[in-house]
Design a protein around this motif. Structure first.
Motif, mmCIF file in Angstrom:
data_model
loop_
_atom_site.group_PDB
_atom_site.id
_atom_site.type_symbol
_atom_site.label_atom_id
_atom_site.label_comp_id
_atom_site.label_asym_id
_atom_site.label_seq_id
_atom_site.Cartn_x
_atom_site.Cartn_y
_atom_site.Cartn_z
ATOM 1 N N PHE A 1 0.760 -1.067 -0.097
ATOM 2 C CA PHE A 1 -0.162 -0.025 0.073
ATOM 3 C C PHE A 1 0.817 1.349 0.078
ATOM 4 O O PHE A 1 0.446 2.219 -0.666
ATOM 5 C CB PHE A 1 -0.910 -0.032 1.222
ATOM 6 C CG PHE A 1 -1.960 1.171 1.164
ATOM 7 C CD1 PHE A 1 -2.828 1.345 0.344
ATOM 8 C CD2 PHE A 1 -1.535 2.224 2.189
ATOM 9 C CE1 PHE A 1 -3.696 2.485 0.241
ATOM 10 C CE2 PHE A 1 -2.357 3.321 1.925
ATOM 11 C CZ PHE A 1 -3.741 3.540 1.073
ATOM 12 N N LEU A 2 2.060 0.988 0.782
ATOM 13 C CA LEU A 2 2.727 2.603 1.081
ATOM 14 C C LEU A 2 3.882 2.964 -0.096
ATOM 15 O O LEU A 2 4.049 3.788 -0.484
ATOM 16 C CB LEU A 2 3.346 2.437 2.350
ATOM 17 C CG LEU A 2 2.209 2.836 3.469
ATOM 18 C CD1 LEU A 2 2.947 2.524 4.949
ATOM 19 C CD2 LEU A 2 1.774 3.912 3.462
ATOM 20 N N GLY A 3 4.510 1.592 -0.320
ATOM 21 C CA GLY A 3 5.768 1.606 -0.931
ATOM 22 C C GLY A 3 5.760 1.912 -2.383
ATOM 23 O O GLY A 3 4.792 1.722 -3.451
ATOM 24 N N SER A 4 6.835 2.785 -3.235
ATOM 25 C CA SER A 4 7.183 3.029 -4.667
ATOM 26 C C SER A 4 8.149 1.931 -4.709
ATOM 27 O O SER A 4 8.394 1.697 -5.873
ATOM 28 C CB SER A 4 7.606 4.376 -4.700
ATOM 29 O OG SER A 4 8.668 4.473 -4.318
ATOM 30 N N ARG A 5 8.800 1.058 -3.520
ATOM 31 C CA ARG A 5 9.661 0.292 -3.857
ATOM 32 C C ARG A 5 9.762 -0.597 -2.496
ATOM 33 O O ARG A 5 9.557 -0.066 -1.586
ATOM 34 C CB ARG A 5 11.162 0.951 -4.075
ATOM 35 C CG ARG A 5 12.015 -0.080 -4.307
ATOM 36 C CD ARG A 5 13.520 0.755 -4.382
ATOM 37 N NE ARG A 5 14.815 0.176 -4.518
ATOM 38 C CZ ARG A 5 15.944 0.649 -4.301
ATOM 39 N NH1 ARG A 5 15.971 2.042 -4.328
ATOM 40 N NH2 ARG A 5 16.918 -0.054 -4.169
ATOM 41 N N VAL B 1 -5.316 9.114 -5.083
ATOM 42 C CA VAL B 1 -6.208 7.628 -5.512
ATOM 43 C C VAL B 1 -7.052 7.422 -4.378
ATOM 44 O O VAL B 1 -7.211 7.897 -3.228
ATOM 45 C CB VAL B 1 -5.285 6.627 -5.624
ATOM 46 C CG1 VAL B 1 -4.037 6.752 -6.832
ATOM 47 C CG2 VAL B 1 -4.300 6.417 -4.150
ATOM 48 N N ASP B 2 -8.128 6.526 -4.618
ATOM 49 C CA ASP B 2 -9.252 6.246 -4.025
ATOM 50 C C ASP B 2 -8.561 4.901 -3.122
ATOM 51 O O ASP B 2 -8.313 3.731 -3.820
ATOM 52 C CB ASP B 2 -10.383 5.714 -4.800
ATOM 53 C CG ASP B 2 -11.401 5.333 -3.758
ATOM 54 O OD1 ASP B 2 -11.152 4.726 -2.616
ATOM 55 O OD2 ASP B 2 -12.573 5.388 -4.087
ATOM 56 N N ARG C 1 -7.080 -0.774 -2.577
ATOM 57 C CA ARG C 1 -6.624 -1.884 -1.747
ATOM 58 C C ARG C 1 -7.530 -3.188 -2.354
ATOM 59 O O ARG C 1 -7.039 -4.321 -2.110
ATOM 60 C CB ARG C 1 -7.175 -1.811 -0.361
ATOM 61 C CG ARG C 1 -6.125 -0.795 0.482
ATOM 62 C CD ARG C 1 -6.758 -0.646 1.787
ATOM 63 N NE ARG C 1 -6.424 0.434 2.652
ATOM 64 C CZ ARG C 1 -5.322 0.560 3.386
ATOM 65 N NH1 ARG C 1 -4.533 -0.356 3.570
ATOM 66 N NH2 ARG C 1 -4.957 1.661 4.060
ATOM 67 N N ASN C 2 -8.390 -3.028 -3.086
ATOM 68 C CA ASN C 2 -9.431 -3.987 -3.545
ATOM 69 C C ASN C 2 -9.181 -4.453 -5.056
ATOM 70 O O ASN C 2 -9.554 -5.364 -5.703
ATOM 71 C CB ASN C 2 -10.768 -3.505 -3.509
ATOM 72 C CG ASN C 2 -11.368 -3.648 -2.169
ATOM 73 O OD1 ASN C 2 -10.872 -4.190 -1.150
ATOM 74 N ND2 ASN C 2 -12.272 -2.593 -1.918
ATOM 75 N N PHE D 1 -2.886 -4.925 -6.739
ATOM 76 C CA PHE D 1 -2.772 -4.943 -5.408
ATOM 77 C C PHE D 1 -2.421 -6.330 -4.617
ATOM 78 O O PHE D 1 -1.605 -6.707 -3.929
ATOM 79 C CB PHE D 1 -3.839 -4.113 -4.442
ATOM 80 C CG PHE D 1 -3.097 -3.928 -2.943
ATOM 81 C CD1 PHE D 1 -2.584 -2.699 -2.977
ATOM 82 C CD2 PHE D 1 -3.668 -4.683 -2.205
ATOM 83 C CE1 PHE D 1 -2.130 -2.450 -1.602
ATOM 84 C CE2 PHE D 1 -3.196 -4.417 -0.662
ATOM 85 C CZ PHE D 1 -2.461 -3.217 -0.644
ATOM 86 N N ALA D 2 -3.549 -7.108 -5.024
ATOM 87 C CA ALA D 2 -3.635 -8.532 -4.541
ATOM 88 C C ALA D 2 -2.442 -9.444 -4.942
ATOM 89 O O ALA D 2 -1.844 -10.148 -4.182
ATOM 90 C CB ALA D 2 -4.818 -9.201 -4.658
ATOM 91 N N GLU D 3 -2.060 -9.240 -6.484
ATOM 92 C CA GLU D 3 -0.987 -9.894 -6.861
ATOM 93 C C GLU D 3 0.233 -9.647 -6.225
ATOM 94 O O GLU D 3 1.086 -10.246 -5.818
ATOM 95 C CB GLU D 3 -0.855 -9.577 -8.090
ATOM 96 C CG GLU D 3 -1.636 -10.509 -9.165
ATOM 97 C CD GLU D 3 -1.576 -10.110 -10.781
ATOM 98 O OE1 GLU D 3 -0.670 -9.580 -11.231
ATOM 99 O OE2 GLU D 3 -2.599 -10.240 -11.233
#
Ligand SMILES: Nc1ncnc2c1ncn2[C@@H]1O[C@H](COP(=O)(O)OP(=O)(O)O)[C@@H](O)[C@H]1O
Ligand SMILES: [Mg+2]
Length: 274
Positions: A218-222, A246-247, A252-253, A257-259
């Motif tokens: 969620f947080l990182g650019s890396r 971003v929303d 998160r959904n 993101f899940a991958e």
């Protein structure tokens, strides 16, 4: 060593590594203790962080994450190798604003008193402090809590004060060591959103330590996943999720993101077991 760099990712140049907010670790090893008590906590590790990057260090407990952060903050000197922040050896209290797992506020001071003290330490003139303090409290959503005592506010609000205080110094580097680990899930998500927004606005380089793959993605650019102790780089992964406005819920959904979360989570488990 598995490493994943997208072809488009800029490799920092020599000039980049001396710019404000850059971090450079050259063959860093850190040991604690002596003789039979000796523990190699990290290394050897090479790591360059470019100005404005949001790097998340992930790894199992005891792999050396906090040690790495303390080396970057200048609280520890490496046993071997060198650490540079903005092109020079980091000096404790000057190189970076730091947020720890516990907020470590001064309980006899009000919220604004805690921020004022940080501004004073940062060398901000007395007459400029009220304005800076108001800006900082607004940024972390505490504009109405300035006069309250730290024991009158929630754990999440206390951690917001710690974030405001760390931002007070205006140095180009922001370090956070599992800052939300002690908070409930809902508060944690809200603070993650705040940190994502605040760091994007400030343009600071951020190094954030966590053991949560979810928080990292969620947080990182890396994301850099560390091996078990002594910590070295097991995976170096650029995160291409949209940044800026971003929303958070949508992000998160999302499938992407899940991958990413699954990939990081596997890497952390593999690294801990290796
Ligand atoms: N001050 C210290 N003295 C001796 N050993 C330490 C000290 N700090 C950390 N260690 C050891 O170094 C290793 C890495 O610790 P740490 O950096 O705190 O890991 P993490 O933050 O990933 O949990 C651990 O084995 C820990 O016990
Ligand atoms: Mg730690």
């Amino acid at each position: 060593m598995p490493s994943s760099k997208s072809p488009g990712q800029a490799v920092p140049t020599g000039a980049d590594l001396a710019r404000p907010g850059s971090v450079r670790l050259d063959h860093v090893t850190h040991r604690y203790g002596r003789g039979s008590e000796e523990v190699t906590a990290v290394g050897p590790i090479d790591l360059n962080v470019s100005p404005g990057e949001f790097l998340v260090l992930v790894g199992a407990s005891g792999c050396g994450k906090s040690t790495l952060l303390r080396l970057i903050a200048g609280f520890e000197q490496p046993t071997h190798g060198s650490v540079q922040v903005s092109g020079t050896e980091p000096r404790p209290g000057e190189a970076a604003g730091v947020v720890f797992q516990q907020p470590r506020l001064f309980p006899w001071r009000t919220v604004q008193g805690n921020v004022d003290l940080a501004l004073r330490y940062a060398g901000v003139d007395r007459d400029r402090r009220p304005q800076r303090r108001a800006e900082l409290l607004r940024r972390v959503g505490l504009e109405d809590a300035g006069k309250r005592r730290t024991w009158e506010i929630s754990g999440g609000q206390q951690q917001r004060v710690a974030i405001a205080r760390a931002l007070a110094a205006e140095n180009p580097l922001f370090l956070l060591d599992e800052p939300f680990a002690a908070l409930d899930a809902l508060t944690r998500e809200r603070l993650q959103e705040d940190v994502r927004r605040v760091t994007a606005q400030s343009g600071r380089t951020t190094v954030f330590v966590t053991h949560s793959a979810d928080e990292a993605v969620f947080l990182g650019s890396r994301i850099v996943v560390l091996t078990k102790r002594p910590g070295t780089v097991a995976l170096d992964l650029p995160i291409t999720l949209p940044r800026g406005d971003v929303d958070a819920e949508e992000l998160r959904n999302s499938g992407e993101f899940a991958e990413l979360r699954a990939r990081v989570s596997h890497a952390v488990k593999d690294a801990a077991a290796a």
